[in-house]
Design an enzyme around this catalytic site. Structure first.
Site, PDB file in Angstrom:
ATOM      1  CB  SER A   1      -0.936   0.000   1.208  1.00 16.29           C
ATOM      2  OG  SER A   1      -0.189  -0.110   2.413  1.00 16.29           O
ATOM      3  CD  GLU A   2       1.793   4.234   3.784  1.00 15.07           C
ATOM      4  OE1 GLU A   2       2.052   5.453   3.835  1.00 15.07           O
ATOM      5  OE2 GLU A   2       1.600   3.526   4.784  1.00 15.07           O
TER       6      GLU A   2
ATOM      7  CE1 TYR B   1       5.973  -4.622   4.158  1.00 15.96           C
ATOM      8  CE2 TYR B   1       4.896  -3.016   2.749  1.00 15.96           C
ATOM      9  CZ  TYR B   1       4.854  -3.879   3.823  1.00 15.96           C
ATOM     10  OH  TYR B   1       3.697  -4.006   4.558  1.00 15.96           O
TER      11      TYR B   1
ATOM     12  CG  PHE C   1      -1.114 -11.860  -2.591  1.00 11.88           C
ATOM     13  CD1 PHE C   1      -0.294 -11.648  -1.498  1.00 11.88           C
ATOM     14  CD2 PHE C   1      -0.584 -11.714  -3.860  1.00 11.88           C
ATOM     15  CE1 PHE C   1       1.064 -11.327  -1.665  1.00 11.88           C
ATOM     16  CE2 PHE C   1       0.763 -11.402  -4.044  1.00 11.88           C
ATOM     17  CZ  PHE C   1       1.585 -11.216  -2.935  1.00 11.88           C
TER      18      PHE C   1
END
Length: 409
Positions: free
Chosen positions: A118-119, A123, A409
């Site tokens: 989402s952002e 990661y 997913f």
């Protein structure tokens, strides 16, 4: 109070998932959507962080088979449902969950981890690189025509519901999985995701429809779509919203695109999350009028560098030594010699001088063949230590078709 990280118990799922919903805006999901995700949850791979009786962190993983260059299906952990309560930020909760997940994936023998973000900036520090991109576009039917290949008229089409066509569409999907890196082999239960169509998510469009492409009595393609009616002073101005398109050959796929671009009372075809080299771009007469845009989708991390690089093949012979940085998974740190070609590869530890220096994040970005090592080097993220090694490795890592994630997913 000290927080506790533990494997999720099925009795805790509702509280755990409620924390996730709140982190993503607090709007409750439709009952059928919530029910699907509970059924797909792998409880032994799901983690919760608890402050007393209160859940303050969530993370899960799905057991996937991911297509890699060369067509092999490689076990990969699909990282999902990650959230941290706003009341418990900056306490190392996310880092602890990422640490536990990667340790668990390594123990399970999965050499790859994948996620959608989402952002995206979150990661990279855990070693994930953007490995696939998707194209979005709006075809202006009033100014764009399609040119289809010979034989398209031999394909017959039939409109039905996605549920009634499920067996046929899943058979077509299964035949396409090995042909494109980044695709996921559907495991039992995941076929239900294609049927998920909560009325609250339609944004004024119809329930989803399915059109089947048939040739000689065999289903050779399908498309899932919806129709969003609209009217202007000049007349009908509706849209066809394309959710899925799959064809077993160029003619079948062209027949589907021609149908989608000829639905009555519509003026636009909205395309979401398609491969960046998708065929429709070469069927339209004016791609500029389709306003294509790109977005990164799948982020990939090498959990075990040696095993991951051996799991795929290479489109040109390669013999290169990587100096890999990986502070978060230190077992990957150091020099690795990769030798391989279109038939297979070997990757093992070496003390030989390094040819290229990079972090595991860059290896993840380049792994499926959609991002070139040359382009990463141009951004200063890969260093060439032996002249010629960069081009050699970049060509070898490439893929003749762009990698693509078929569903989230």
């Amino acid at each position: 109070m000290t927080t506790e990280l533990r494997v999720l118990d099925p009795s805790e799922w509702d509280r755990w998932y409620g924390v996730l919903e709140l982190a993503f805006g607090g709007v409750p999901e439709a009952p059928e959507e919530r029910r699907l995700w509970r059924d797909l949850t792998e409880f032994d791979r799901s983690l919760g962080v608890w402050d007393g009786e209160v859940c303050v962190g969530t993370a899960g993983a799905f057991s996937f088979l991911l297509t890699v260059p060369g067509g092999a299906s490689v076990p990969a952990g699909g990282v999902t449902m990650v959230s941290v309560a706003g009341t418990h930020r900056r306490r190392g909760i996310l880092t602890s969950m990422m640490r536990r997940q990667l340790d668990d994936l390594r123990a399970a023998g999965e050499c790859l981890a994948v996620l959608t973000a989402s952002e995206p900036e979150i990661y990279g520090r855990f070693g994930y690189g953007a490995a696939t991109y998707a194209a979005h576009a709006t075809i202006d039917r009033t100014r764009v025509r399609l040119t289809v290949p010979e034989g398209t008229d031999d394909v017959t089409l039939r409109v039905t519901s996605p549920a009634d066509a499920l067996e046929a569409t899943e058979a077509v999907y299964a035949k396409t999985v090995a042909g494109r890196p980044g695709m996921l082999a559907r495991r039992p239960g995941w076929e239900r995701q294609a049927l998920l169509d909560p009325p609250g998510d339609r944004e004024g469009a119809s329930p989803r429809l399915c059109v089947l492409a048939d040739r000689g009595g065999e289903v050779v393609g399908y498309a899932h779509y919806a129709i969003k009616p609209d009217w202007s002073f000049a007349g009908a101005d509706g849209s066809v919203v394309v959710h899925q398109v799959a064809g077993l050959d160029p003619v079948a796929e062209a027949a589907l695109w021609r149908f989608l671009c000829s639905v009555d009372l519509t003026a636009k075809v909205r395309i979401h999350s398609r491969p960046v080299d998708d065929a429709w771009q070469h069927l339209v007469t004016d791609v500029r009028r389709c306003e294509p845009t790109l977005r990164e989708v799948l982020f990939l991390r090498l959990v075990e560098v040696g095993a991951a690089l051996e799991a795929r093949t290479y489109q040109a012979p390669v013999d290169v030594v990587f100096e890999v940085e990986d502070a978060f998974c230190p077992w990957n740190e150091g020099r690795w010699r990769l030798t391989g070609d279109a038939k297979g590869a070997v990757c093992s530890r070496t003390s030989d001088p390094a040819d290229l220096s990079l972090s595991v994040r860059e290896l993840g970005a380049a792994y499926l063949g959609g991002t070139s090592l040359v382009s990463l080097a141009a951004a200063g993220r890969v260093r060439e230590l032996r002249e010629g090694a960069l081009v050699e490795a970049s060509v070898a890592f490439g893929s003749p078709v762009a990698p693509w994630l078929p569903h989230g997913f």
